[in-house]
Motif scaffolding. Sequence first.
Motif, PDB file in Angstrom:
ATOM      1  N   SER A  69     -92.627  33.251  62.248  1.00  0.00           N
ATOM      2  CA  SER A  69     -93.197  32.378  63.271  1.00  0.00           C
ATOM      3  C   SER A  69     -92.292  31.170  63.491  1.00  0.00           C
ATOM      4  O   SER A  69     -91.336  30.943  62.744  1.00  0.00           O
ATOM      5  CB  SER A  69     -94.597  31.925  62.843  1.00  0.00           C
ATOM      6  OG  SER A  69     -94.557  31.327  61.557  1.00  0.00           O
ATOM      7  N   GLU A  70     -92.591  30.409  64.519  1.00  0.00           N
ATOM      8  CA  GLU A  70     -91.810  29.212  64.816  1.00  0.00           C
ATOM      9  C   GLU A  70     -92.051  28.144  63.751  1.00  0.00           C
ATOM     10  O   GLU A  70     -93.148  28.014  63.209  1.00  0.00           O
ATOM     11  CB  GLU A  70     -92.191  28.661  66.191  1.00  0.00           C
ATOM     12  CG  GLU A  70     -91.814  29.566  67.353  1.00  0.00           C
ATOM     13  CD  GLU A  70     -90.312  29.690  67.520  1.00  0.00           C
ATOM     14  OE1 GLU A  70     -89.606  28.695  67.240  1.00  0.00           O
ATOM     15  OE2 GLU A  70     -89.849  30.773  67.918  1.00  0.00           O
ATOM     16  N   VAL A  71     -91.011  27.382  63.479  1.00  0.00           N
ATOM     17  CA  VAL A  71     -91.124  26.304  62.490  1.00  0.00           C
ATOM     18  C   VAL A  71     -91.990  25.188  63.068  1.00  0.00           C
ATOM     19  O   VAL A  71     -91.771  24.726  64.190  1.00  0.00           O
ATOM     20  CB  VAL A  71     -89.736  25.756  62.120  1.00  0.00           C
ATOM     21  CG1 VAL A  71     -89.863  24.573  61.166  1.00  0.00           C
ATOM     22  CG2 VAL A  71     -88.887  26.863  61.504  1.00  0.00           C
ATOM     23  N   ALA A  72     -92.971  24.777  62.305  1.00  0.00           N
ATOM     24  CA  ALA A  72     -93.862  23.691  62.734  1.00  0.00           C
ATOM     25  C   ALA A  72     -94.286  22.920  61.485  1.00  0.00           C
ATOM     26  O   ALA A  72     -93.436  22.505  60.705  1.00  0.00           O
ATOM     27  CB  ALA A  72     -95.061  24.259  63.492  1.00  0.00           C
ATOM     28  N   GLY A  73     -95.571  22.761  61.279  1.00  0.00           N
ATOM     29  CA  GLY A  73     -96.075  22.129  60.065  1.00  0.00           C
ATOM     30  C   GLY A  73     -95.620  20.696  59.896  1.00  0.00           C
ATOM     31  O   GLY A  73     -95.254  20.013  60.864  1.00  0.00           O
ATOM     32  N   PRO A  74     -95.603  20.207  58.662  1.00  0.00           N
ATOM     33  CA  PRO A  74     -95.188  18.819  58.394  1.00  0.00           C
ATOM     34  C   PRO A  74     -93.784  18.500  58.902  1.00  0.00           C
ATOM     35  O   PRO A  74     -93.530  17.384  59.354  1.00  0.00           O
ATOM     36  CB  PRO A  74     -95.265  18.720  56.868  1.00  0.00           C
ATOM     37  CG  PRO A  74     -96.270  19.747  56.474  1.00  0.00           C
ATOM     38  CD  PRO A  74     -96.095  20.874  57.448  1.00  0.00           C
ATOM     39  N   LEU A  75     -92.875  19.475  58.834  1.00  0.00           N
ATOM     40  CA  LEU A  75     -91.517  19.227  59.315  1.00  0.00           C
ATOM     41  C   LEU A  75     -91.516  18.943  60.810  1.00  0.00           C
ATOM     42  O   LEU A  75     -90.822  18.032  61.281  1.00  0.00           O
ATOM     43  CB  LEU A  75     -90.626  20.434  59.009  1.00  0.00           C
ATOM     44  CG  LEU A  75     -89.181  20.359  59.526  1.00  0.00           C
ATOM     45  CD1 LEU A  75     -88.447  19.185  58.890  1.00  0.00           C
ATOM     46  CD2 LEU A  75     -88.440  21.667  59.251  1.00  0.00           C
TER      47      LEU A  75
END
Length: 248
Positions: free
Chosen positions: A99-105
């Motif tokens: 999946s695409e990088v998201a989250g806290p970053l």
Amino acid sequence: MSALAVFLIAVGIADICRKLSTHRWPGLVAGPLAVIACAASAGLWHRGDIALLVVAAAVSVAWVVLGGASERTGTRHGRALTVFGVGAALMVAFGGWASEVAGPLGRWLPWVGLDEVEPGRALMILAIVLLQLVTANQLVRLILGAVGAVRPAGVPQPSDRLKGGRLLGPMERLLIVGLGLGGQFGAASAVIAAKGIIRFPELNAARKESADSGDSAGSGIDEVTEYFLVGSFASWLIALAGLALTAA
């Protein structure tokens, strides 16, 4: 490319821990722990992500084991190279599962004023920087061993006549990557050219020493030159491949 970035981060951190510790276990556990940390910070918790990250963690452990064994014995360089290559290829081939990088970053980048940098690219840049440190040195060493440019332990090595390679290599690669990321490709090319100029006096001295001594048991100038050329081109290719990945 998020799975490939996590894989490279895991391998890079595992190699750093292996080099910094006199024990074997820090390098073995560092890779899987790095995978977990990346998954948590980048929000990679979907089913496809988990499958790829499990493979990345397993390959990082195998890389540490086989790479360390190759260093100790001076043989079977191809096994470690194959594991690394297969691991990277799997991350690319099945990268569509990630999946695409998201989250806290993804939330942290705008907070520090880097809202123009995509989270996936930021993760890849981190991976490439880590790759240029210990892991790239290990890859270059394995390539040199695979082509016969490294002798068995306990005998004179071609690298004995070229001092500082393990320190200069990471510095050179980081400089190339940094200049490339800044768009200064001409300056990066100058760094590559400068290495040959800087090393020329050492190669010339080795040639004269080899001719004067006539000692066939030592490392001849042909072996030193092969070591320098193969090692340099392998090192440059790793840096340039990293640049290409950051732009992908």
